[in-house]
Design an enzyme around this catalytic site. Structure first.
Site, PDB file in Angstrom:
ATOM      1  N   ASP A 133      20.052  35.532 109.664  1.00  0.00           N
ATOM      2  CA  ASP A 133      19.030  35.952 108.700  1.00  0.00           C
ATOM      3  C   ASP A 133      19.593  35.761 107.291  1.00  0.00           C
ATOM      4  O   ASP A 133      20.568  36.401 106.910  1.00  0.00           O
ATOM      5  CB  ASP A 133      18.717  37.431 108.975  1.00  0.00           C
ATOM      6  N   ILE A 134      18.959  34.902 106.539  1.00  0.00           N
ATOM      7  CA  ILE A 134      19.475  34.545 105.208  1.00  0.00           C
ATOM      8  C   ILE A 134      19.506  35.746 104.260  1.00  0.00           C
ATOM      9  O   ILE A 134      20.329  35.794 103.337  1.00  0.00           O
ATOM     10  CB  ILE A 134      18.662  33.358 104.610  1.00  0.00           C
ATOM     11  N   GLY A 140       7.102  33.958 106.868  1.00  0.00           N
ATOM     12  CA  GLY A 140       8.375  33.302 107.140  1.00  0.00           C
ATOM     13  C   GLY A 140       9.516  33.837 106.308  1.00  0.00           C
ATOM     14  O   GLY A 140       9.644  35.046 106.091  1.00  0.00           O
ATOM     15  N   VAL A 141      10.324  32.920 105.807  1.00  0.00           N
ATOM     16  CA  VAL A 141      11.525  33.330 105.087  1.00  0.00           C
ATOM     17  C   VAL A 141      11.155  33.988 103.749  1.00  0.00           C
ATOM     18  O   VAL A 141      11.834  34.916 103.293  1.00  0.00           O
ATOM     19  CB  VAL A 141      12.496  32.135 104.936  1.00  0.00           C
ATOM     20  N   ASP A 142      10.065  33.557 103.145  1.00  0.00           N
ATOM     21  CA  ASP A 142       9.627  34.152 101.877  1.00  0.00           C
ATOM     22  C   ASP A 142       9.304  35.640 102.068  1.00  0.00           C
ATOM     23  O   ASP A 142       9.721  36.489 101.271  1.00  0.00           O
ATOM     24  CB  ASP A 142       8.396  33.406 101.346  1.00  0.00           C
ATOM     25  N   SER A 175      10.557  23.867 104.504  1.00  0.00           N
ATOM     26  CA  SER A 175       9.346  23.134 104.952  1.00  0.00           C
ATOM     27  C   SER A 175       9.166  23.011 106.461  1.00  0.00           C
ATOM     28  O   SER A 175       8.152  22.468 106.899  1.00  0.00           O
ATOM     29  CB  SER A 175       9.264  21.714 104.344  1.00  0.00           C
ATOM     30  N   THR A 176      10.133  23.478 107.245  1.00  0.00           N
ATOM     31  CA  THR A 176      10.039  23.215 108.695  1.00  0.00           C
ATOM     32  C   THR A 176       9.348  24.331 109.474  1.00  0.00           C
ATOM     33  O   THR A 176       9.242  24.254 110.698  1.00  0.00           O
ATOM     34  CB  THR A 176      11.433  22.993 109.319  1.00  0.00           C
ATOM     35  N   GLY A 177       8.874  25.364 108.765  1.00  0.00           N
ATOM     36  CA  GLY A 177       8.131  26.427 109.429  1.00  0.00           C
ATOM     37  C   GLY A 177       6.648  26.142 109.343  1.00  0.00           C
ATOM     38  O   GLY A 177       6.164  25.144 109.893  1.00  0.00           O
TER      39      GLY A 177
HETATM   40  P1  ADP Z   1       7.866  26.670 104.982  1.00  0.00           P
HETATM   41  O1  ADP Z   1       6.538  27.172 104.500  1.00  0.00           O
HETATM   42  O2  ADP Z   1       8.672  26.002 103.887  1.00  0.00           O
HETATM   43  O3  ADP Z   1       7.748  25.858 106.221  1.00  0.00           O
HETATM   44  P2  ADP Z   1       8.800  28.998 106.509  1.00  0.00           P
HETATM   45  O4  ADP Z   1       9.281  30.286 105.956  1.00  0.00           O
HETATM   46  O5  ADP Z   1       7.556  29.023 107.329  1.00  0.00           O
HETATM   47  O6  ADP Z   1       8.696  28.010 105.257  1.00  0.00           O
HETATM   48  O7  ADP Z   1       9.940  28.354 107.381  1.00  0.00           O
HETATM   49  C1  ADP Z   1      11.103  27.788 106.835  1.00  0.00           C
HETATM   50  C2  ADP Z   1      12.290  28.067 107.741  1.00  0.00           C
HETATM   51  O8  ADP Z   1      12.749  29.400 107.505  1.00  0.00           O
HETATM   52  C3  ADP Z   1      11.998  27.995 109.238  1.00  0.00           C
HETATM   53  O9  ADP Z   1      13.030  27.227 109.842  1.00  0.00           O
HETATM   54  C4  ADP Z   1      12.095  29.444 109.696  1.00  0.00           C
HETATM   55  O10 ADP Z   1      12.576  29.539 111.016  1.00  0.00           O
HETATM   56  C5  ADP Z   1      13.120  29.978 108.727  1.00  0.00           C
HETATM   57  N1  ADP Z   1      13.220  31.439 108.556  1.00  0.00           N
HETATM   58  C6  ADP Z   1      12.283  32.400 108.733  1.00  0.00           C
HETATM   59  N2  ADP Z   1      12.793  33.616 108.458  1.00  0.00           N
HETATM   60  C7  ADP Z   1      14.101  33.422 108.099  1.00  0.00           C
HETATM   61  C8  ADP Z   1      15.187  34.276 107.734  1.00  0.00           C
HETATM   62  N3  ADP Z   1      15.033  35.602 107.648  1.00  0.00           N
HETATM   63  N4  ADP Z   1      16.396  33.709 107.467  1.00  0.00           N
HETATM   64  C9  ADP Z   1      16.571  32.374 107.536  1.00  0.00           C
HETATM   65  N5  ADP Z   1      15.588  31.514 107.872  1.00  0.00           N
HETATM   66  C10 ADP Z   1      14.369  32.023 108.168  1.00  0.00           C
END
Ligand code: ADP
Length: 163
Positions: free
Chosen positions: A8-9, A30-32, A115-117
């Site tokens: 988890d970033i 997602g990560v945001d 971008s991969t989510g």
């Molecule tokens: P995007 O809209 O750019 O595709 P997402 O957030 O949907 O962004 O996904 C981007 C990446 O972040 C995906 O590989 C997802 O698995 C990853 N991700 C989601 N949550 C976390 C986290 N807490 N820490 C690290 N990576 C994450």
């Protein structure tokens, strides 16, 4: 040095973590979403003041309640089949983040798989772009972390890194 981790970033104690944001810099999933929850409302307020970030560019805020000092927000391209300049835009995301980092004397920086989510960029192609840009900037930083959030992503990165 490029380091690959699975995790988890938001937990990383680095100078900067990168957020896969959207061009409006408004709350996403997602990560945001994870970064906003961990950083607190101050981060969303700081994003609002920035007023957006065109695709391929990057903007910097503090990390607020995160262990990371800064967050570098970048808006990745939405995958539309590959003929809309998506690869070049993703490359620009990494470059823009590194440029922002170099302006702030950031030594350690961690990236999610931009971008991969939800944005649907093919994972192998995205990993190849990410690793290539990381290698290009490797000597400017003490540590560049590729932070994968799934075992599948980690496997793809290991393949691309040739390990
Ligand atoms: P995007 O809209 O750019 O595709 P997402 O957030 O949907 O962004 O996904 C981007 C990446 O972040 C995906 O590989 C997802 O698995 C990853 N991700 C989601 N949550 C976390 C986290 N807490 N820490 C690290 N990576 C994450």
């Amino acid at each position: 040095m490029i380091k690959l981790i699975l995790g988890d970033i938001t937990k990383l104690k680095v100078d900067a973590i990168v957020n896969a944001a959207n061009a409006e810099l408004v709350p996403g999933g997602g990560v945001d979403g994870a970064i906003r929850r961990a950083a607190g409302h101050e981060l969303s307020e700081a994003c609002e003041r920035l007023g957006g970030c065109p695709t391929g560019e990057a903007r910097l805020t503090l990390g607020f309640h995160l262990p990371a000092r800064y967050v570098i927000h970048t808006a990745g391209p939405v995958w539309q089949g590959g003929d809309q300049g998506e690869a070049e835009l993703l490359r620009q995301c990494y470059r823009s983040c590194f440029k922002q980092a170099m302006e702030k004397d950031i030594e350690t920086i961690a990236f999610p798989c931009i971008s991969t989510g939800v944005y649907g960029f093919p994972k192998q192609k995205a990993a190849a772009i990410a690793i290539k840009e990381m290698h290009f900037f490797e000597n400017r930083f003490s540590e560049i972390i590729a932070c994968c959030h799934s075992e599948e992503d980690r496997r793809i990165y290991l393949q691309v890194l040739g390990k």
